[in-house]
Design a protein around this motif. Structure first.
Motif, PDB file in Angstrom:
ATOM      1  N   VAL A 204      -1.562   5.910   5.288  1.00 31.59           N
ATOM      2  CA  VAL A 204      -1.818   4.643   4.603  1.00 31.59           C
ATOM      3  C   VAL A 204      -3.320   4.362   4.645  1.00 31.59           C
ATOM      4  N   ARG A 205      -3.908   4.105   3.487  1.00 33.29           N
ATOM      5  CA  ARG A 205      -5.349   3.869   3.399  1.00 33.29           C
ATOM      6  C   ARG A 205      -5.638   2.364   3.418  1.00 33.29           C
ATOM      7  N   ILE A 206      -6.482   1.973   4.375  1.00 33.25           N
ATOM      8  CA  ILE A 206      -6.841   0.572   4.551  1.00 33.25           C
ATOM      9  C   ILE A 206      -8.349   0.439   4.403  1.00 33.25           C
ATOM     10  N   PRO A 207      -8.836  -0.413   3.508  1.00 32.49           N
ATOM     11  CA  PRO A 207     -10.293  -0.606   3.374  1.00 32.49           C
ATOM     12  C   PRO A 207     -10.920  -1.080   4.676  1.00 32.49           C
ATOM     13  N   ALA A 208     -12.138  -0.641   4.916  1.00 37.78           N
ATOM     14  CA  ALA A 208     -12.823  -0.979   6.170  1.00 37.78           C
ATOM     15  C   ALA A 208     -13.032  -2.470   6.327  1.00 37.78           C
ATOM     16  N   ASP A 209     -13.115  -3.214   5.209  1.00 37.84           N
ATOM     17  CA  ASP A 209     -13.337  -4.662   5.331  1.00 37.84           C
ATOM     18  C   ASP A 209     -12.072  -5.408   5.729  1.00 37.84           C
ATOM     19  N   GLN A 210     -10.981  -4.681   5.965  1.00 38.75           N
ATOM     20  CA  GLN A 210      -9.749  -5.298   6.447  1.00 38.75           C
ATOM     21  C   GLN A 210      -9.532  -5.075   7.944  1.00 38.75           C
ATOM     22  N   VAL A 211     -10.577  -4.625   8.635  1.00 33.01           N
ATOM     23  CA  VAL A 211     -10.567  -4.626  10.097  1.00 33.01           C
ATOM     24  C   VAL A 211     -10.835  -6.054  10.558  1.00 33.01           C
ATOM     25  N   LEU A 212     -10.007  -6.551  11.458  1.00 41.82           N
ATOM     26  CA  LEU A 212     -10.204  -7.899  12.006  1.00 41.82           C
ATOM     27  C   LEU A 212     -10.858  -7.768  13.376  1.00 41.82           C
ATOM     28  N   GLY A 213     -12.029  -8.358  13.538  1.00 38.11           N
ATOM     29  CA  GLY A 213     -12.775  -8.184  14.768  1.00 38.11           C
ATOM     30  C   GLY A 213     -13.562  -6.876  14.727  1.00 38.11           C
ATOM     31  N   GLU A 214     -13.897  -6.366  15.901  1.00 40.58           N
ATOM     32  CA  GLU A 214     -14.701  -5.147  15.989  1.00 40.58           C
ATOM     33  C   GLU A 214     -13.814  -3.912  16.107  1.00 40.58           C
ATOM     34  N   VAL A 215     -14.295  -2.795  15.563  1.00 39.91           N
ATOM     35  CA  VAL A 215     -13.606  -1.513  15.713  1.00 39.91           C
ATOM     36  C   VAL A 215     -13.526  -1.156  17.197  1.00 39.91           C
ATOM     37  N   HIS A 216     -12.365  -0.662  17.615  1.00 42.80           N
ATOM     38  CA  HIS A 216     -12.053  -0.287  19.004  1.00 42.80           C
ATOM     39  C   HIS A 216     -11.861  -1.499  19.925  1.00 42.80           C
ATOM     40  N   GLN A 217     -12.086  -2.719  19.443  1.00 39.02           N
ATOM     41  CA  GLN A 217     -11.990  -3.909  20.299  1.00 39.02           C
ATOM     42  C   GLN A 217     -10.807  -4.800  19.897  1.00 39.02           C
TER      43      GLN A 217
ATOM     44  N   THR B 158       0.828  -1.192   0.000  1.00 39.15           N
ATOM     45  CA  THR B 158       0.000   0.000   0.000  1.00 39.15           C
ATOM     46  C   THR B 158       0.871   1.254   0.000  1.00 39.15           C
ATOM     47  N   PRO B 159       0.556   2.253  -0.824  1.00 34.87           N
ATOM     48  CA  PRO B 159       1.321   3.508  -0.789  1.00 34.87           C
ATOM     49  C   PRO B 159       1.337   4.113   0.604  1.00 34.87           C
ATOM     50  N   GLY B 160       2.497   4.658   0.973  1.00 43.66           N
ATOM     51  CA  GLY B 160       2.658   5.276   2.281  1.00 43.66           C
ATOM     52  C   GLY B 160       3.389   4.410   3.286  1.00 43.66           C
ATOM     53  N   ILE B 161       3.673   3.147   2.924  1.00 46.22           N
ATOM     54  CA  ILE B 161       4.413   2.256   3.817  1.00 46.22           C
ATOM     55  C   ILE B 161       5.885   2.239   3.410  1.00 46.22           C
ATOM     56  N   GLU B 162       6.748   2.535   4.363  1.00 42.54           N
ATOM     57  CA  GLU B 162       8.195   2.505   4.122  1.00 42.54           C
ATOM     58  C   GLU B 162       8.842   1.541   5.109  1.00 42.54           C
ATOM     59  N   ARG B 163       9.651   0.623   4.614  1.00 44.34           N
ATOM     60  CA  ARG B 163      10.336  -0.358   5.458  1.00 44.34           C
ATOM     61  C   ARG B 163      11.832  -0.019   5.508  1.00 44.34           C
ATOM     62  N   ARG B 164      12.363   0.058   6.696  1.00 39.20           N
ATOM     63  CA  ARG B 164      13.785   0.337   6.880  1.00 39.20           C
ATOM     64  C   ARG B 164      14.410  -0.786   7.712  1.00 39.20           C
ATOM     65  N   PRO B 165      15.215  -1.642   7.106  1.00 40.76           N
ATOM     66  CA  PRO B 165      15.826  -2.746   7.847  1.00 40.76           C
ATOM     67  C   PRO B 165      16.740  -2.240   8.968  1.00 40.76           C
ATOM     68  N   LEU B 166      16.753  -2.966  10.072  1.00 35.77           N
ATOM     69  CA  LEU B 166      17.623  -2.680  11.211  1.00 35.77           C
ATOM     70  C   LEU B 166      18.696  -3.757  11.283  1.00 35.77           C
TER      71      LEU B 166
END
Length: 412
Positions: free
Chosen positions: A228-241, A203-211
């Motif tokens: 980073v934009r994540i579709p709502a259907d990619q929430v696992l479980g309930e929002v806030h839970q 996804t655009p906006g993700i940068e990985r920097r190895p340590l």
């Protein structure tokens, strides 16, 4: 505690061993890729390629996901069969370490908390070895106290916009998907305003920097998320839970780390000491015996866990005990290995064993932190095994107030 296989378990073990004899490379053979991934002595690209090919072989022959439902590519067997399979596979020159985060942690969490659509989308590609996962949990100011995380997710239509930083992310450089925790409610207490996301690492906006670690490898990375934009259907479980979902992932992580000790390691080190003519050194003999005893105790912890599972009981704090014990065992094993090697122990990548023992010594401290630090495990054991009283919470306030109070104390 029951140390013996039932007739059904013995039959399963024999079947597993026969299949492995026919399909898995032997330890020490040119095709052996059982060592070096975590310790940093293996070529990552080559190791991952071999692990992917092996994982696909397991899937094609019905040996991937021993406990997973058949409709998602699993075998539909029980937890005891899974433990038997793991013990048998450890005797061969194969390794599924690159899939530990996905199959060992993300998969069980999705199975328990995911929607039908999420299970259909993620589980089969995971078992086939087509998609690899990482864990976007820890942050610079939220490690052992994970619930203090500050990465923010804000709703925007049918998406969430996430900004923040993660660190100590194992396998981020090769991961296709990540398990991400982000704060979605600043007015809730710190454990009640977190949401669990499944995020595409492309996804655009993700940068990985190895340590770079002292092993010489870069198994860990820091990961930056910038809107980073994540579709709502990619929430696992309930929002806030998401904290309840997180507990499932962390329990599986502790079990993975605790179960990673190979019974052959202490024996191999004793054999190396004999080969190098160090077997008569009384101090070294004591250290080697200590390692062997600890490995056997860890095996008995495994038997206790296996007995609970075979009787249909869910394990409680056993995984914390096993994880804590594993961290101390690996630290002592590494120290004994360098004592065995003597001056050769200073030659990274060289000497008897080709540098594997030096790499294990350097990697061992990480196990005392990974999956919850040793101190966190001791707290769990103290409260849930010994019955010691819990400390009064000092942070049972809205997270917004908690962060503001920290800034005030810091003079910000």
């Amino acid at each position: 505690m029951d140390f013996d296989d039932t007739p059904e378990e013995a039959s399963f073990r024999a079947e597993a061993r026969a299949w492995l004899d026919a399909h898995a490379p032997a330890k020490g053979s040119p095709e052996d890729f059982s060592q070096g991934y975590l310790e940093g002595t293996a070529d990552v690209a080559d190791h991952v390629a071999r692990a992917k090919a092996w994982q696909r072989t397991l899937f094609d022959h019905g040996w991937a996901g021993i406990t997973w439902p058949r409709e998602y590519g699993g075998r539909g067997a029980g937890a005891v069969e899974s433990m038997i399979w793991g013990a048998e596979m450890a005797r061969y020159g194969v390794n599924v370490g690159p899939f530990a985060v996905g199959i060992g942690m993300a998969g069980p969490t999705i199975l328990r908390h995911g929607t039908d659509a999420q299970k259909e989308r993620f589980l089969v590609p995971m078992l086939k070895g087509e998609e690899m996962w990482c864990q976007l949990f820890s942050e610079p100011e939220a490690g052992s106290d994970l619930a203090s995380l500050r990465t923010r997710a804000v709703p925007d239509g049918d998406e969430w916009v996430v900004t923040g930083q993660k660190v100590w992310t194992s396998g981020a450089e090769v991961a296709d998907w990540g398990m991400l925790l982000a704060r979605t409610d600043l007015d809730a207490t710190k454990r009640k305003g977190i949401t669990y996301f499944l995020v595409d690492m492309a996804t655009p906006g993700i940068e990985r920097r190895p340590l770079r670690q002292m092993t010489g490898s870069s198994h860990f990375s820091e990961v930056f998320l910038d809107e980073v934009r994540i579709p709502a259907d990619q929430v696992l479980g309930e929002v806030h839970q998401g904290w309840a979902v997180t507990a499932t992932t962390l329990a599986n992580e502790r079990g993975l780390i605790a179960g990673g000790n190979k019974a052959s390691d202490a024996v191999a080190l004793c054999e190396l000491a004999a080969k190098l003519g160090r077997g008569d050194d009384p101090a070294l003999r004591q250290a080697l015996v200590d390692c062997w005893i600890r490995q056997r105790i860890q095996a008995y912890h495994g038997y206790r866990l296996q007995t609970a599972l075979s009787q249909g009981r869910q394990p409680g704090p056993e995984t914390s005990i096993m994880k804590l014990f594993a961290a101390e065992y690996l630290r002592r094993l590494g120290a004994a290995a360098l004592a065995t090697l003597g001056a050769d122990g200073m030659r990274a990548g060289e000497g008897p064993g080709g540098g594997d023992w030096q790499a294990r010594f350097l990697h061992a401290p990480a196990i005392g932190i990974a999956g919850g630090s040793n101190e966190v495990q001791r707290n769990i054991i103290g409260e849930r095994v010994l019955g010691l009283p819990r400390e009064a919470p000092a942070d049972d306030v809205p997270f917004r107030e908690l962060v503001s109070g920290r800034r005030e104390r810091a003079g910000a």
